[in-house]
Design a protein around this motif. Sequence first.
Motif, PDB file in Angstrom:
ATOM      1  N   VAL A 137      68.487  81.781  -0.567  1.00 29.93           N
ATOM      2  CA  VAL A 137      68.306  83.204  -0.272  1.00 29.93           C
ATOM      3  C   VAL A 137      67.031  83.359   0.547  1.00 29.93           C
ATOM      4  CG1 VAL A 137      69.534  84.066  -2.293  1.00 29.93           C
ATOM      5  CG2 VAL A 137      67.099  83.517  -2.465  1.00 29.93           C
ATOM      6  N   GLU A 139      64.164  86.051   0.775  1.00 25.42           N
ATOM      7  CA  GLU A 139      63.666  87.246   0.114  1.00 25.42           C
ATOM      8  C   GLU A 139      62.142  87.291   0.166  1.00 25.42           C
ATOM      9  OE1 GLU A 139      66.742  88.217  -3.430  1.00 25.42           O
ATOM     10  OE2 GLU A 139      65.607  86.361  -3.687  1.00 25.42           O
ATOM     11  N   PRO A 163      60.946  83.055  -7.418  1.00 27.78           N
ATOM     12  CA  PRO A 163      62.101  82.474  -6.723  1.00 27.78           C
ATOM     13  C   PRO A 163      62.894  81.558  -7.658  1.00 27.78           C
ATOM     14  CG  PRO A 163      60.083  82.221  -5.441  1.00 27.78           C
ATOM     15  CD  PRO A 163      59.679  82.631  -6.816  1.00 27.78           C
ATOM     16  N   ASP A 223      78.171  83.543  -6.593  1.00 32.09           N
ATOM     17  CA  ASP A 223      77.186  84.079  -5.655  1.00 32.09           C
ATOM     18  C   ASP A 223      75.867  83.323  -5.779  1.00 32.09           C
ATOM     19  OD1 ASP A 223      78.900  86.088  -4.692  1.00 32.09           O
ATOM     20  OD2 ASP A 223      78.437  87.365  -6.415  1.00 32.09           O
ATOM     21  N   ASN A 224      75.076  83.328  -4.692  1.00 25.78           N
ATOM     22  CA  ASN A 224      73.793  82.650  -4.696  1.00 25.78           C
ATOM     23  C   ASN A 224      72.833  83.284  -5.698  1.00 25.78           C
ATOM     24  OD1 ASN A 224      74.350  80.682  -2.782  1.00 25.78           O
ATOM     25  ND2 ASN A 224      73.728  81.971  -1.064  1.00 25.78           N
ATOM     26  N   LYS A 260      69.462  84.761  -7.021  1.00 33.10           N
ATOM     27  CA  LYS A 260      68.434  85.560  -6.357  1.00 33.10           C
ATOM     28  C   LYS A 260      67.089  85.431  -7.082  1.00 33.10           C
ATOM     29  CE  LYS A 260      71.353  88.982  -6.878  1.00 33.10           C
ATOM     30  NZ  LYS A 260      72.632  88.276  -6.995  1.00 33.10           N
ATOM     31  N   SER A 261      66.040  85.887  -6.427  1.00 32.99           N
ATOM     32  CA  SER A 261      64.697  85.864  -7.006  1.00 32.99           C
ATOM     33  C   SER A 261      64.558  86.954  -8.066  1.00 32.99           C
ATOM     34  CB  SER A 261      63.638  86.073  -5.918  1.00 32.99           C
ATOM     35  OG  SER A 261      63.706  85.065  -4.937  1.00 32.99           O
ATOM     36  N   GLU A 262      63.856  86.607  -9.142  1.00 35.39           N
ATOM     37  CA  GLU A 262      63.609  87.579 -10.208  1.00 35.39           C
ATOM     38  C   GLU A 262      62.457  88.503  -9.821  1.00 35.39           C
ATOM     39  OE1 GLU A 262      63.618  86.345 -14.534  1.00 35.39           O
ATOM     40  OE2 GLU A 262      61.498  86.898 -14.346  1.00 35.39           O
ATOM     41  N   ASN A 315      67.444  91.094 -11.550  1.00 30.36           N
ATOM     42  CA  ASN A 315      67.848  89.718 -11.217  1.00 30.36           C
ATOM     43  C   ASN A 315      67.201  88.721 -12.178  1.00 30.36           C
ATOM     44  OD1 ASN A 315      69.187  90.814  -8.957  1.00 30.36           O
ATOM     45  ND2 ASN A 315      67.363  90.561  -7.687  1.00 30.36           N
ATOM     46  N   ASN A 359      71.665  84.509 -12.644  1.00 30.33           N
ATOM     47  CA  ASN A 359      70.966  85.790 -12.796  1.00 30.33           C
ATOM     48  C   ASN A 359      71.733  86.743 -13.695  1.00 30.33           C
ATOM     49  OD1 ASN A 359      70.341  85.302  -9.481  1.00 30.33           O
ATOM     50  ND2 ASN A 359      68.598  85.873 -10.740  1.00 30.33           N
ATOM     51  N   ASP A 413      71.874  90.833 -13.920  1.00 23.05           N
ATOM     52  CA  ASP A 413      71.516  91.925 -13.021  1.00 23.05           C
ATOM     53  C   ASP A 413      70.262  92.647 -13.524  1.00 23.05           C
ATOM     54  OD1 ASP A 413      71.721  93.870 -10.946  1.00 23.05           O
ATOM     55  OD2 ASP A 413      72.682  95.221 -12.351  1.00 23.05           O
ATOM     56  N   SER A 453      75.325  86.034 -10.527  1.00 22.77           N
ATOM     57  CA  SER A 453      75.313  84.810  -9.710  1.00 22.77           C
ATOM     58  C   SER A 453      75.737  83.640 -10.593  1.00 22.77           C
ATOM     59  CB  SER A 453      73.921  84.562  -9.118  1.00 22.77           C
ATOM     60  OG  SER A 453      72.984  84.323 -10.145  1.00 22.77           O
TER      61      SER A 453
END
Length: 415
Positions: free
Chosen positions: A135, A137, A166, A193-194, A196-198, A228, A245, A247, A283
């Motif tokens: 990702v 970000e 990350p 899905d990839n 993501k960063s928290e 995330n 992750n 959400d 993800s």
Amino acid sequence: MGDLNYQLSGFHQYSELHYTPDAIGDLAYNGVASDTLRSNTANGLQFDASYKLNAAHTLRTGLAYTRQNTHSDNSVGVFDMNDDGTQASTDPRTIVDNSSKTGKLSSVYLQDEWHIGAPLTINYGVRFDKVDAFVNEQQWSPRINVAYQLAKGTALHAGYSRYFTPPPQELAAQSSIDKYAGTSNAPEVAVSDNVKSERTNYYDVGISHQFSGALTMTADAYYKKIRNMLDEGQFGQALILSPFNYDRGYAKGLELSAVYSQKDWGSFLNVTTQKAEGTNITSGQSLFGPDELAYIANHYIHVDHDQTVTISGGAHYHWGDSQISGDVLYGSGLRLTPDTDGAAPNSGHLPHYTTVNLALTHTWKATPVGAVEGRLALINAFDKVYLLRDGSGVGVGAPQYGERRSLYAGISTSF
């Protein structure tokens, strides 16, 4: 350099994990035999500096850069499957699934420590992080913390911080999952899905009080509101950690601690209670079953590393150049999924456990190589057998036990 202090550091890190299968047995019992090699090489630089501007202000700044390369080499034995889910052949075939990824992480921060008056200090600043890997970000993260001396021996503190974390690069990409379509290694959910960063908003408040020259007690409370929310679990036949992750998530807790210190001996006690939950996995969906995903999409569940109560305490006694110490650790148990119909994921917890550790240290002060310290440590002195995980629950692929009785010895020197 006078009022200026700085440090420049460089580092190199390499890690490797290799899982090898029982090629015939794993195919016979699990339908999959996975030979998996994951490696990660990281190189980076970090610079930090502080400058005392005047009696009221001390400025701090820094930057960091990391470049890492991850390799995932997989040779997986599988069976082809019919459309109705039955095995099409007794002859396995091998799928080669090799991939690599280069990722970069950059960070910079600026902070001011402001002594407004004798009882009040404020630390405030901002940090910027950027990640470019699976990702791309970035985030600006403001932070402020206040410390106030209420009275002699009594201090309050409170703060707010924004964090950006990350994900690790070791994950299963969608291109890898697609290779197993129509085989015995195809996941129930074919989409992933990839990761993501928290992103976290962190609030904390606390108080400390020195009752005497020997006894100090503190109380701290915190709350984290998370988007995330990152977690890791062991999935599939090769039990290697993979990230995913939620959400949304949160974590909250309270810690009470006491420290007692005399000339030759001292003791401590910490009592913590906390709760951490997440909802809607967004993800790494291929790592889960559809029923599990559907439930979590509409409910908050305990994360697998959530433990309600943890207590630790210990004491030490010092004589001459020697010291003996011991500590006790109590845990109320990590999460599990009860073996009953309709049980929510991670809704139960394992039995509580208690372990005792002992240590002995001795210092030889006048030696040709300077002061030398020797240390013996006995971990889990009474050889308590206890489960950390039982193999059930979200992201828990296998049972895991706490460390059995172990003896460690170490020696160090300083010139």
